[in-house]
Design a protein around this motif. Structure first.
Motif, mmCIF file in Angstrom:
data_model
loop_
_atom_site.group_PDB
_atom_site.id
_atom_site.type_symbol
_atom_site.label_atom_id
_atom_site.label_comp_id
_atom_site.label_asym_id
_atom_site.label_seq_id
_atom_site.Cartn_x
_atom_site.Cartn_y
_atom_site.Cartn_z
ATOM 1 N N SER A 164 31.081 0.505 16.288
ATOM 2 C CA SER A 164 30.104 0.402 17.371
ATOM 3 C C SER A 164 30.811 0.524 18.717
ATOM 4 N N ILE A 165 30.002 0.817 19.756
ATOM 5 C CA ILE A 165 30.485 0.909 21.131
ATOM 6 C C ILE A 165 29.827 -0.197 21.932
ATOM 7 N N LEU A 166 30.635 -1.059 22.546
ATOM 8 C CA LEU A 166 30.139 -2.141 23.392
ATOM 9 C C LEU A 166 30.252 -1.696 24.836
ATOM 10 N N VAL A 167 29.129 -1.667 25.533
ATOM 11 C CA VAL A 167 29.075 -1.097 26.882
ATOM 12 C C VAL A 167 28.741 -2.192 27.893
ATOM 13 N N ILE A 168 29.549 -2.266 28.941
ATOM 14 C CA ILE A 168 29.251 -3.119 30.095
ATOM 15 C C ILE A 168 29.257 -2.197 31.313
ATOM 16 N N GLU A 169 28.074 -1.895 31.817
ATOM 17 C CA GLU A 169 27.954 -0.971 32.938
ATOM 18 C C GLU A 169 28.036 -1.717 34.267
ATOM 19 N N ASP A 170 28.587 -1.036 35.260
ATOM 20 C CA ASP A 170 28.710 -1.575 36.623
ATOM 21 C C ASP A 170 29.343 -2.964 36.614
ATOM 22 N N ILE A 171 30.510 -3.049 36.006
ATOM 23 C CA ILE A 171 31.196 -4.326 35.865
ATOM 24 C C ILE A 171 31.539 -4.930 37.220
ATOM 25 N N ASP A 172 31.739 -4.100 38.228
ATOM 26 C CA ASP A 172 32.086 -4.617 39.555
ATOM 27 C C ASP A 172 30.907 -5.302 40.241
ATOM 28 N N CYS A 173 29.678 -5.061 39.760
ATOM 29 C CA CYS A 173 28.484 -5.643 40.385
ATOM 30 C C CYS A 173 28.086 -6.979 39.773
ATOM 31 N N CYS A 174 28.813 -7.441 38.765
ATOM 32 C CA CYS A 174 28.448 -8.698 38.114
ATOM 33 C C CYS A 174 29.015 -9.866 38.898
ATOM 34 N N ALA A 175 28.142 -10.621 39.535
ATOM 35 C CA ALA A 175 28.591 -11.752 40.352
ATOM 36 C C ALA A 175 29.090 -12.905 39.494
ATOM 37 N N LYS A 176 28.700 -12.926 38.197
ATOM 38 C CA LYS A 176 29.085 -14.052 37.347
ATOM 39 C C LYS A 176 30.572 -14.028 37.007
ATOM 40 N N VAL A 177 31.137 -12.813 36.926
ATOM 41 C CA VAL A 177 32.544 -12.695 36.558
ATOM 42 C C VAL A 177 33.384 -12.889 37.805
ATOM 43 N N GLN A 178 33.952 -14.077 37.946
ATOM 44 C CA GLN A 178 34.712 -14.406 39.139
ATOM 45 C C GLN A 178 36.171 -14.021 38.959
ATOM 46 N N THR A 179 36.893 -14.027 40.072
ATOM 47 C CA THR A 179 38.329 -13.823 39.982
ATOM 48 C C THR A 179 38.975 -15.061 39.410
ATOM 49 N N ARG A 180 40.167 -14.890 38.876
ATOM 50 C CA ARG A 180 40.821 -16.024 38.221
ATOM 51 C C ARG A 180 41.124 -17.154 39.184
ATOM 52 N N GLY A 181 41.326 -16.832 40.448
ATOM 53 C CA GLY A 181 41.646 -17.877 41.405
ATOM 54 C C GLY A 181 40.504 -18.826 41.677
ATOM 55 N N SER A 182 39.251 -18.366 41.449
ATOM 56 C CA SER A 182 38.100 -19.204 41.735
ATOM 57 C C SER A 182 37.556 -19.898 40.505
ATOM 58 N N GLU A 183 38.217 -19.756 39.352
ATOM 59 C CA GLU A 183 37.731 -20.377 38.132
ATOM 60 C C GLU A 183 38.135 -21.845 38.080
ATOM 61 N N PRO A 184 37.399 -22.645 37.290
ATOM 62 C CA PRO A 184 37.713 -24.062 37.193
ATOM 63 C C PRO A 184 39.016 -24.307 36.457
ATOM 64 N N ASP A 185 39.501 -25.527 36.569
ATOM 65 C CA ASP A 185 40.722 -25.925 35.881
ATOM 66 C C ASP A 185 40.538 -25.742 34.376
ATOM 67 N N PRO A 186 41.449 -25.006 33.688
ATOM 68 C CA PRO A 186 41.299 -24.791 32.247
ATOM 69 C C PRO A 186 41.219 -26.095 31.469
ATOM 70 N N ARG A 187 41.737 -27.194 32.038
ATOM 71 C CA ARG A 187 41.665 -28.467 31.322
ATOM 72 C C ARG A 187 40.232 -28.974 31.234
ATOM 73 N N MET A 188 39.380 -28.500 32.127
ATOM 74 C CA MET A 188 37.964 -28.887 32.071
ATOM 75 C C MET A 188 37.264 -27.944 31.100
ATOM 76 N N TYR A 189 37.546 -28.112 29.806
ATOM 77 C CA TYR A 189 37.120 -27.144 28.786
ATOM 78 C C TYR A 189 35.606 -27.022 28.721
ATOM 79 N N GLN A 190 34.895 -28.146 28.784
ATOM 80 C CA GLN A 190 33.450 -28.108 28.634
ATOM 81 C C GLN A 190 32.811 -27.323 29.775
ATOM 82 N N ALA A 191 33.222 -27.631 31.008
ATOM 83 C CA ALA A 191 32.666 -26.912 32.153
ATOM 84 C C ALA A 191 33.063 -25.448 32.129
#
Length: 495
Positions: free
Chosen positions: A306-333
């Motif tokens: 199968s082919i998995l397609v994600i179009e216009d990936i740059d327009c997805c506001a949900k995918v943040q840069t790594r610098g703005s992500e929460p602390d990995p220790r906060m696994y649940q969040a």
């Protein structure tokens, strides 16, 4: 001689009734004492132990084939579903049939509770039965029975080894052959009621699908010939390298990044890739995926090849840069929302190995906006720059739309190719111009005028830019831009 005295009969009946009443009372007392002294589990064990001495053991064995194994599809169920479509039992009373406008033939499937008898090796009789749980009300939910559609395969116990070693592999082989004969590319989307086939087109993850009858193929793509050949060779090399990926210890998948201006054919290239490989397409709309856990469930619900397609990936506001992500220790969040780390794990982390022969395609109009972590080899293995229309691309479009071939070009083709080299025009714009008339001469003259206007506009823009640069004054600090600190030393805001 014995004589029957009615008085003696009355006495005997009274005695018998008294004895029965005494016996019944004793049994009730004994049962009450037994219930108090021995727990229910012990009594059940005793009853089941003695029941073996009074019942004849069944000679049949029943195999349960459920639709899903945990979070993934059961391949035995899918193979049985395809195989049983070709079986017809004269004793069957109800069958489910369907046909949609895009299907060429009527599809037949088993209805709940029906049986189909199959024979194997001439003398082995097997019975398939389809069962489905009753639909619950909206206020009821039973996770143990959710979506537990299943087949039951019943046969004589003495044939167990033959069924497991020969019959089931035969079902797999027949199902694969049937699928190859009937193979059509399907487009899957999440959370949709789309569906046009006989199995309701909805799997356990709530995905609907339709036949993707997109006519695009590599012969109709207005791409650079060398780039087109490179993509085709890369795809063909990927599908025949199963043992190679296993030997080098890599998941059997490949990533493609399609980038370039709008209208350059990124979506058409995806359709051409799917038609070339006969792979199903899964449209991963990130706006409908709310967390990393959702993303993993989506991955597990997709099939191999199968082919998995994600179009216009740059327009997805949900995918943040790594610098703005929460602390990995906060696994649940961290797992309660969609993050860039979750997307990276989806592409090449441990979860990406849950499946074979998969292609992941990202599209974007702005490659420079993507995080470099998404672009490295192993995630996006091949970057395909979809360029503006070229003379070779125009020749493909002229052949597709107007039937003009290179061996017999039109008089205006050379002029059009020259104009295309002088401006930036997308294949979509050229194709639109080629559809405006059925008359070839009128169409090509219209395209010439369109391209001349673009060339003139480009020249005006260039002249306007040069004039603006010539008239722009040198940047000098304003008086207020030069300030003094508390000690009298000056400093500039632009330092």
């Amino acid at each position: 001689m014995f004589t029957l005295n009615p008085k003696d009969m009355s006495t005997t009946a009274s005695t018998l009734f008294s004895a029965y009443a005494s016996f019944a009372a004793s049994m009730m007392l004994l049962r009450s004492i037994t219930d108090q002294l021995f727990p229910y589990q012990f009594r059940s064990y005793i009853y089941s132990f003695f029941s073996h001495f009074f019942t004849t053991p069944s000679s049949n064995l029943t195999l349960i084939v459920e639709e899903c194994c945990g979070m993934t599809r059961n391949q035995v169920y899918d193979a049985a579903e395809v195989y049983l479509r070709t079986k017809n039992n004269p004793l069957t009373e109800r069958l489910k049939i369907s046909k949609t406008p895009r299907k060429k033939s009527i599809s037949i499937a088993m209805e709940k509770g029906e049986e189909i008898t199959d024979t194997y090796d001439n003398d082995i009789e097997l019975k398939w039965r389809f069962t489905e749980p009753e639909k619950k009300r909206k206020d009821e939910y039973d996770s143990a029975n959710d979506n537990k559609r299943r087949f039951e395969l019943v046969f004589d116990k003495k044939h167990k080894d033959i069924v497991m070693d020969s019959y089931l592999p035969y079902v797999f082989a027949r199902a694969k052959a049937i699928q190859e004969e009937e193979k059509v590319v399907r487009l899957y989307t999440r959370g949709s009621s789309l569906g046009d086939d006989d199995d309701n087109n909805r799997n356990s993850s709530g995905r609907g699908s339709i036949r993707m009858e997109h006519p695009s193929h590599f012969g109709t793509m207005a791409m650079d010939p060398e780039l087109k050949r490179m993509v085709i060779d890369d795809l063909d090399r990927f599908v025949r390298r199963r043992e190679f990926y296993k030997r080098v210890g890599k998941a059997w998948k490949r990533g493609y990044l399609l980038y370039g201006p709008p209208g350059t054919g990124k979506s058409s290239l995806i359709a051409a890739m799917a038609n070339h490989l006969k792979f199903d397409v899964y449209d991963l709309e990130l706006s409908s995926i709310h967390s990393n856990c959702d993303l993993r469930r989506v991955l597990l619900s997709t099939s191999n090849r199968s082919i998995l397609v994600i179009e216009d990936i740059d327009c997805c506001a949900k995918v943040q840069t790594r610098g703005s992500e929460p602390d990995p220790r906060m696994y649940q969040a961290h797992n309660n929302r969609l993050t860039l780390s979750g997307l990276l794990n989806f592409i090449d982390g441990l979860w990406s190995s849950c499946g074979d022969e998969r292609i992941i395609v990202f599209t974007t109009n702005h490659k420079d906006r993507l995080d470099p972590a998404l672009l490295r080899p192993g995630r996006m293995d091949m970057h395909i720059h979809m360029l503006y229309c070229t003379p070779s691309g125009f020749r493909v479009l002229a052949s597709n739309y107007l039937g003009i071939h290179e061996s017999n070009p039109h008089l205006l083709c050379r002029e059009i190719e020259g104009l295309i080299e002088c401006t930036e025009v997308t294949p979509a714009e050229v194709a639109e111009e080629l559809m405006k008339s059925d008359d070839v001469d009128v169409t090509l003259k219209g395209l010439v005028n369109f391209l001349k206007k673009k060339v003139d506009n480009d020249k005006m823009k260039e002249q306007g830019t040069e004039k603006t640069v010539d008239q722009e004054p040198e940047n000098e600090p304003f008086p207020d831009d030069y300030l003094h600190d508390a000690y009298g030393y000056g400093f500039s805001l632009f330092d």
